[in-house]
Write a protein that holds these residues in place. Structure first.
Motif, PDB file in Angstrom:
ATOM      1  N   ARG A 247      65.716  56.924  72.405  1.00 32.41           N
ATOM      2  CA  ARG A 247      65.789  58.098  73.271  1.00 32.41           C
ATOM      3  C   ARG A 247      65.231  57.796  74.654  1.00 32.41           C
ATOM      4  N   HIS A 248      64.167  56.995  74.722  1.00 36.50           N
ATOM      5  CA  HIS A 248      63.509  56.736  76.009  1.00 36.50           C
ATOM      6  C   HIS A 248      63.826  55.342  76.559  1.00 36.50           C
ATOM      7  N   ARG A 249      64.831  54.673  75.948  1.00 35.56           N
ATOM      8  CA  ARG A 249      65.333  53.403  76.464  1.00 35.56           C
ATOM      9  C   ARG A 249      64.250  52.333  76.568  1.00 35.56           C
ATOM     10  N   VAL A 250      63.469  52.205  75.499  1.00 31.38           N
ATOM     11  CA  VAL A 250      62.504  51.109  75.395  1.00 31.38           C
ATOM     12  C   VAL A 250      62.732  50.442  74.051  1.00 31.38           C
ATOM     13  N   SER A 251      62.264  49.207  73.931  1.00 37.37           N
ATOM     14  CA  SER A 251      62.422  48.500  72.661  1.00 37.37           C
ATOM     15  C   SER A 251      61.320  48.918  71.696  1.00 37.37           C
ATOM     16  N   VAL A 252      61.619  48.795  70.402  1.00 37.47           N
ATOM     17  CA  VAL A 252      60.626  49.133  69.385  1.00 37.47           C
ATOM     18  C   VAL A 252      59.402  48.221  69.512  1.00 37.47           C
ATOM     19  N   LYS A 253      59.641  46.938  69.808  1.00 36.21           N
ATOM     20  CA  LYS A 253      58.537  46.000  69.957  1.00 36.21           C
ATOM     21  C   LYS A 253      57.635  46.406  71.114  1.00 36.21           C
ATOM     22  N   ARG A 254      58.233  46.807  72.248  1.00 37.97           N
ATOM     23  CA  ARG A 254      57.441  47.227  73.406  1.00 37.97           C
ATOM     24  C   ARG A 254      56.656  48.490  73.089  1.00 37.97           C
ATOM     25  N   LEU A 255      57.296  49.421  72.371  1.00 35.72           N
ATOM     26  CA  LEU A 255      56.622  50.665  72.008  1.00 35.72           C
ATOM     27  C   LEU A 255      55.420  50.390  71.114  1.00 35.72           C
ATOM     28  N   MET A 256      55.577  49.445  70.168  1.00 30.01           N
ATOM     29  CA  MET A 256      54.466  49.106  69.283  1.00 30.01           C
ATOM     30  C   MET A 256      53.348  48.421  70.065  1.00 30.01           C
ATOM     31  N   GLN A 257      53.700  47.584  71.068  1.00 33.98           N
ATOM     32  CA  GLN A 257      52.677  46.919  71.873  1.00 33.98           C
ATOM     33  C   GLN A 257      51.900  47.926  72.720  1.00 33.98           C
ATOM     34  N   LEU A 258      52.617  48.857  73.346  1.00 32.79           N
ATOM     35  CA  LEU A 258      51.950  49.837  74.201  1.00 32.79           C
ATOM     36  C   LEU A 258      50.981  50.710  73.412  1.00 32.79           C
ATOM     37  N   ASN A 259      51.338  51.013  72.150  1.00 29.49           N
ATOM     38  CA  ASN A 259      50.501  51.901  71.346  1.00 29.49           C
ATOM     39  C   ASN A 259      49.681  51.170  70.302  1.00 29.49           C
ATOM     40  N   ARG A 260      49.693  49.831  70.360  1.00 27.66           N
ATOM     41  CA  ARG A 260      48.884  49.001  69.462  1.00 27.66           C
ATOM     42  C   ARG A 260      49.164  49.332  68.001  1.00 27.66           C
ATOM     43  N   LEU A 261      50.443  49.427  67.679  1.00 31.74           N
ATOM     44  CA  LEU A 261      50.841  49.729  66.299  1.00 31.74           C
ATOM     45  C   LEU A 261      50.965  48.424  65.521  1.00 31.74           C
TER      46      LEU A 261
ATOM     47  N   THR B 241      54.915  52.937  60.965  1.00 31.67           N
ATOM     48  CA  THR B 241      54.558  54.257  60.456  1.00 31.67           C
ATOM     49  C   THR B 241      53.965  55.111  61.571  1.00 31.67           C
ATOM     50  N   ILE B 242      54.515  56.298  61.769  1.00 30.25           N
ATOM     51  CA  ILE B 242      53.990  57.242  62.752  1.00 30.25           C
ATOM     52  C   ILE B 242      53.817  58.596  62.090  1.00 30.25           C
ATOM     53  N   GLU B 243      53.005  59.462  62.707  1.00 29.32           N
ATOM     54  CA  GLU B 243      52.686  60.758  62.137  1.00 29.32           C
ATOM     55  C   GLU B 243      53.128  61.871  63.080  1.00 29.32           C
ATOM     56  N   VAL B 244      53.459  62.997  62.489  1.00 29.85           N
ATOM     57  CA  VAL B 244      53.841  64.166  63.278  1.00 29.85           C
ATOM     58  C   VAL B 244      52.645  64.610  64.112  1.00 29.85           C
ATOM     59  N   GLY B 245      52.858  64.836  65.390  1.00 35.88           N
ATOM     60  CA  GLY B 245      51.788  65.243  66.292  1.00 35.88           C
ATOM     61  C   GLY B 245      51.114  64.082  66.989  1.00 35.88           C
ATOM     62  N   GLN B 246      51.452  62.866  66.617  1.00 30.66           N
ATOM     63  CA  GLN B 246      50.843  61.689  67.230  1.00 30.66           C
ATOM     64  C   GLN B 246      51.390  61.473  68.640  1.00 30.66           C
ATOM     65  N   VAL B 247      50.543  61.048  69.558  1.00 25.83           N
ATOM     66  CA  VAL B 247      50.934  60.790  70.940  1.00 25.83           C
ATOM     67  C   VAL B 247      51.291  59.319  71.081  1.00 25.83           C
ATOM     68  N   LEU B 248      52.492  59.051  71.588  1.00 21.81           N
ATOM     69  CA  LEU B 248      52.944  57.685  71.832  1.00 21.81           C
ATOM     70  C   LEU B 248      53.152  57.494  73.328  1.00 21.81           C
ATOM     71  N   TRP B 249      52.577  56.438  73.857  1.00 18.85           N
ATOM     72  CA  TRP B 249      52.681  56.134  75.282  1.00 18.85           C
ATOM     73  C   TRP B 249      53.918  55.296  75.535  1.00 18.85           C
ATOM     74  N   LEU B 250      54.625  55.605  76.627  1.00 22.14           N
ATOM     75  CA  LEU B 250      55.817  54.862  77.024  1.00 22.14           C
ATOM     76  C   LEU B 250      55.519  53.864  78.129  1.00 22.14           C
ATOM     77  N   VAL B 251      54.320  53.964  78.733  1.00 19.75           N
ATOM     78  CA  VAL B 251      53.886  53.035  79.781  1.00 19.75           C
ATOM     79  C   VAL B 251      52.491  52.567  79.412  1.00 19.75           C
ATOM     80  N   GLU B 252      51.951  51.671  80.222  1.00 19.83           N
ATOM     81  CA  GLU B 252      50.591  51.214  79.985  1.00 19.83           C
ATOM     82  C   GLU B 252      49.629  52.386  80.043  1.00 19.83           C
TER      83      GLU B 252
END
Length: 201
Positions: A159-173, A177-188
């Motif tokens: 949806r936000h045109r980023v890779s899954v790997k980048r998303l996991m790196q930004l959020n230190r995943l 596994t993610i949870e409802v209500g969790q905040v995920l960062w799209l940038v540093e």
């Protein structure tokens, strides 16, 4: 003199026979060389065929394992969806403005399985989980998103045109596994912002 002429004729005939024998031996040697070359090529072709058969057998085994794994994951996802379908009607809807409840183990398992089988299983195939009428979310921003019911890491990344790997790196995943209500960062994330595991209160 007749005997000498006879001896000369016999010697000439013997020389001719010897010449024919030499030519026959040369032809035989050539034929044997061709035969050995043909046998060598035949052995190489058999070796190549054996290697191709081994590769084909390995590919078939790998495809069967992949199919079995995909089927097992789909069955597990189907079972979890049935469990969620049974649990969803029995959940009490909290008043508007109440904090979002923490997802159950089944919900987290569904999110994990969904992300592991993407893109074969569409995020829309996961049934929506009844959530409170309103969840307090941070201000709308392109820097971060709040995980909603039915979201997966893959769907958010698409949806936000980023890779899954980048998303996991930004959020230190460490996993998908993610949870409802969790905040995920799209940038540093700025240093003064709360950590990844903080959910929207």
């Amino acid at each position: 003199r007749d005997a000498q002429r006879t001896i000369s004729d016999l010697r000439a005939e013997l020389d001719a026979r010897r010449q024919e024998l030499a030519e026959a031996q040369i032809a035989r040697a050539q034929l044997e060389g061709r035969l050995r070359e043909a046998e060598r090529r035949l052995m190489e072709a058999r070796h190549v065929i054996d290697l191709q058969r081994e590769e084909l057998a390995g590919s078939r085994a790998e495809r069967e394992r992949t199919a079995k794994t995909g089927m097992a994951l789909r069955n597990q996802l189907s079972q979890l969806q049935k469990q969620l379908a049974k649990l969803a009607p029995s959940r009490d809807v909290r008043p508007t403005g109440a904090s979002a409840p923490r997802p159950s183990g089944a919900q987290r398992a569904v999110a994990s399985v969904s992300s592991s089988v993407e893109p074969d299983v569409s995020p829309a195939a996961i049934p929506a989980i009844h959530q409170p009428a309103a969840v307090a979310a941070p201000p709308s921003s392109t820097e971060r998103v709040v995980v909603k019911s039915g979201d997966t890491l893959w769907s958010i990344a698409q949806r936000h045109r980023v890779s899954v790997k980048r998303l996991m790196q930004l959020n230190r995943l460490t996993n998908a596994t993610i949870e409802v209500g969790q905040v995920l960062w799209l940038v540093e994330r700025p240093h003064d912002q709360p950590g990844l595991d903080d959910s929207v209160q």
